[in-house]
Design a protein around this motif. Structure first.
Motif, PDB file in Angstrom:
ATOM      1  N   THR A  54       0.832  -1.204   0.000  1.00  0.00           N
ATOM      2  CA  THR A  54       0.000   0.000   0.000  1.00  0.00           C
ATOM      3  C   THR A  54       0.864   1.249   0.000  1.00  0.00           C
ATOM      4  O   THR A  54       0.593   2.205  -0.741  1.00  0.00           O
ATOM      5  N   TRP A  55       1.918   1.250   0.816  1.00  0.00           N
ATOM      6  CA  TRP A  55       2.850   2.378   0.828  1.00  0.00           C
ATOM      7  C   TRP A  55       3.410   2.601  -0.568  1.00  0.00           C
ATOM      8  O   TRP A  55       3.451   3.740  -1.043  1.00  0.00           O
ATOM      9  N   ASP A  56       3.837   1.539  -1.218  1.00  0.00           N
ATOM     10  CA  ASP A  56       4.409   1.670  -2.567  1.00  0.00           C
ATOM     11  C   ASP A  56       3.422   2.305  -3.533  1.00  0.00           C
ATOM     12  O   ASP A  56       3.808   3.143  -4.360  1.00  0.00           O
ATOM     13  N   GLN A  57       2.159   1.912  -3.460  1.00  0.00           N
ATOM     14  CA  GLN A  57       1.149   2.500  -4.345  1.00  0.00           C
ATOM     15  C   GLN A  57       0.993   4.000  -4.078  1.00  0.00           C
ATOM     16  O   GLN A  57       0.956   4.791  -5.022  1.00  0.00           O
ATOM     17  N   LEU A  58       0.902   4.358  -2.802  1.00  0.00           N
ATOM     18  CA  LEU A  58       0.753   5.768  -2.439  1.00  0.00           C
ATOM     19  C   LEU A  58       1.991   6.568  -2.838  1.00  0.00           C
ATOM     20  O   LEU A  58       1.895   7.638  -3.449  1.00  0.00           O
ATOM     21  N   TYR A  59       3.144   6.033  -2.496  1.00  0.00           N
ATOM     22  CA  TYR A  59       4.393   6.767  -2.725  1.00  0.00           C
ATOM     23  C   TYR A  59       4.705   6.888  -4.212  1.00  0.00           C
ATOM     24  O   TYR A  59       5.152   7.940  -4.675  1.00  0.00           O
ATOM     25  N   LYS A  66       0.933  11.488 -10.149  1.00  0.00           N
ATOM     26  CA  LYS A  66      -0.233  10.975 -10.861  1.00  0.00           C
ATOM     27  C   LYS A  66      -0.805   9.793 -10.080  1.00  0.00           C
ATOM     28  O   LYS A  66      -0.085   8.862  -9.734  1.00  0.00           O
ATOM     29  N   ARG A  67      -2.110   9.849  -9.822  1.00  0.00           N
ATOM     30  CA  ARG A  67      -2.774   8.737  -9.152  1.00  0.00           C
ATOM     31  C   ARG A  67      -2.715   7.484 -10.022  1.00  0.00           C
ATOM     32  O   ARG A  67      -2.597   7.584 -11.242  1.00  0.00           O
ATOM     33  N   PRO A  68      -2.821   6.306  -9.421  1.00  0.00           N
ATOM     34  CA  PRO A  68      -2.851   5.076 -10.222  1.00  0.00           C
ATOM     35  C   PRO A  68      -4.005   5.115 -11.226  1.00  0.00           C
ATOM     36  O   PRO A  68      -5.058   5.694 -10.944  1.00  0.00           O
ATOM     37  N   SER A  69      -3.809   4.489 -12.349  1.00  0.00           N
ATOM     38  CA  SER A  69      -4.822   4.455 -13.401  1.00  0.00           C
ATOM     39  C   SER A  69      -6.131   3.873 -12.874  1.00  0.00           C
ATOM     40  O   SER A  69      -6.137   2.834 -12.203  1.00  0.00           O
ATOM     41  N   GLY A  70      -7.218   4.564 -13.152  1.00  0.00           N
ATOM     42  CA  GLY A  70      -8.537   4.087 -12.752  1.00  0.00           C
ATOM     43  C   GLY A  70      -8.893   4.347 -11.301  1.00  0.00           C
ATOM     44  O   GLY A  70      -9.922   3.879 -10.832  1.00  0.00           O
ATOM     45  N   SER A  72      -9.948   7.051  -8.544  1.00  0.00           N
ATOM     46  CA  SER A  72     -10.447   8.423  -8.360  1.00  0.00           C
ATOM     47  C   SER A  72      -9.732   9.087  -7.182  1.00  0.00           C
ATOM     48  O   SER A  72      -9.072   8.412  -6.370  1.00  0.00           O
ATOM     49  N   ILE A  73      -9.896  10.385  -7.086  1.00  0.00           N
ATOM     50  CA  ILE A  73      -9.306  11.114  -5.941  1.00  0.00           C
ATOM     51  C   ILE A  73      -9.875  10.544  -4.642  1.00  0.00           C
ATOM     52  O   ILE A  73      -9.134  10.292  -3.688  1.00  0.00           O
ATOM     53  N   ARG A  74     -11.180  10.332  -4.620  1.00  0.00           N
ATOM     54  CA  ARG A  74     -11.823   9.792  -3.409  1.00  0.00           C
ATOM     55  C   ARG A  74     -11.244   8.421  -3.047  1.00  0.00           C
ATOM     56  O   ARG A  74     -10.955   8.146  -1.885  1.00  0.00           O
ATOM     57  N   GLN A  75     -11.088   7.540  -4.032  1.00  0.00           N
ATOM     58  CA  GLN A  75     -10.513   6.212  -3.786  1.00  0.00           C
ATOM     59  C   GLN A  75      -9.070   6.321  -3.293  1.00  0.00           C
ATOM     60  O   GLN A  75      -8.652   5.571  -2.405  1.00  0.00           O
ATOM     61  N   PHE A  76      -8.322   7.246  -3.864  1.00  0.00           N
ATOM     62  CA  PHE A  76      -6.927   7.432  -3.469  1.00  0.00           C
ATOM     63  C   PHE A  76      -6.842   7.913  -2.020  1.00  0.00           C
ATOM     64  O   PHE A  76      -6.033   7.409  -1.235  1.00  0.00           O
ATOM     65  N   LEU A  77      -7.697   8.875  -1.667  1.00  0.00           N
ATOM     66  CA  LEU A  77      -7.722   9.368  -0.283  1.00  0.00           C
ATOM     67  C   LEU A  77      -8.130   8.241   0.666  1.00  0.00           C
ATOM     68  O   LEU A  77      -7.561   8.107   1.759  1.00  0.00           O
ATOM     69  N   ASN A  78      -9.107   7.437   0.247  1.00  0.00           N
ATOM     70  CA  ASN A  78      -9.525   6.292   1.073  1.00  0.00           C
ATOM     71  C   ASN A  78      -8.400   5.276   1.225  1.00  0.00           C
ATOM     72  O   ASN A  78      -8.231   4.686   2.295  1.00  0.00           O
ATOM     73  N   MET A  79      -7.615   5.069   0.160  1.00  0.00           N
ATOM     74  CA  MET A  79      -6.475   4.147   0.241  1.00  0.00           C
ATOM     75  C   MET A  79      -5.500   4.624   1.319  1.00  0.00           C
ATOM     76  O   MET A  79      -5.022   3.834   2.131  1.00  0.00           O
ATOM     77  N   GLY A  80      -5.238   5.923   1.344  1.00  0.00           N
ATOM     78  CA  GLY A  80      -4.355   6.485   2.364  1.00  0.00           C
ATOM     79  C   GLY A  80      -4.939   6.347   3.762  1.00  0.00           C
ATOM     80  O   GLY A  80      -4.243   5.973   4.712  1.00  0.00           O
ATOM     81  N   SER A  81      -6.229   6.615   3.891  1.00  0.00           N
ATOM     82  CA  SER A  81      -6.876   6.511   5.201  1.00  0.00           C
ATOM     83  C   SER A  81      -6.928   5.072   5.695  1.00  0.00           C
ATOM     84  O   SER A  81      -6.738   4.809   6.886  1.00  0.00           O
TER      85      SER A  81
END
Length: 189
Positions: A54-59, A66-70, A72-81
């Motif tokens: 998960t860290w690797d994806q965020l970092y 650039k966020r991972p393909s597919g 959303s901003i909301r999904q990315f923020l949720n991934m961090g949370s």
């Protein structure tokens, strides 16, 4: 009045053997014994692999700006949370149950020692990341991946060292210094 001891008559106390010296003094483990002693390290590494992934994806997203393909901003923020929530739960379980059990024989797991001090440093960074993500989620601030990278950089080094240090400390050669095979069978994580 006491006399000062004669240095030529002093005996020196032997120092505690290092991990390598202890391993050399102990008999070689059979494959079954190694598995038994290494069980907790493998179990811990399983959880740590998830945190690393998960860290690797965020970092990576922050480094590439650039966020991972597919995603959303909301999904990315949720991934961090979710990363923060899972790591916080993991640390809570360790501090309340696992570390006290291990600390009964292993000084590495006692309060004020390296592994718990690392937890404190990691949590400072996690708190900063949580505040950042929440501000982005509520619209107080815009998600800027370079800013998020700075927050991740504030605790990334200690996090990765900690993930490795815990697994190494729970490794077979170290565990056998403190626990018998029978005791290892009773240790739960």
């Amino acid at each position: 009045m006491s006399a000062k001891p004669d240095p030529s008559s002093e005996t020196t106390c032997p120092s505690a053997p290092s991990e390598a010296e202890t391993a050399n003094q102990l008999p070689k483990l059979t494959p079954a014994e190694f598995r038994a002693y290494n069980r907790l390290a493998e179990h811990m590494d399983y959880f740590h692999a998830h945190f690393r992934s998960t860290w690797d994806q965020l970092y990576t997203a922050c480094c590439n700006n650039k966020r991972p393909s597919g995603v959303s901003i909301r999904q990315f923020l949720n991934m961090g949370s979710e990363f923060i929530s899972h790591l916080n739960t993991h640390h809570s379980i360790e501090e309340q149950y696992v570390f006290p059990m291990l600390a009964s024989k292993m000084p590495e797991f006692r309060r004020g020692v390296h592994l718990l001090n690392q937890h404190k440093e990691i949590h400072k960074g996690m708190d900063r990341l949580e505040e950042f993500l929440e501000a982005c989620r509520t619209g107080e601030r815009e998600l800027r991946l370079q800013e998020m990278k700075s927050v991740l950089d504030s605790f990334g080094k200690v996090l990765w060292e900690h993930l490795d240090d815990e697994v190494r400390t729970l490794g077979a050669e170290n565990m056998r210094r403190y626990w018998t095979l029978e005791e290892m069978k009773r240790l739960r994580m």
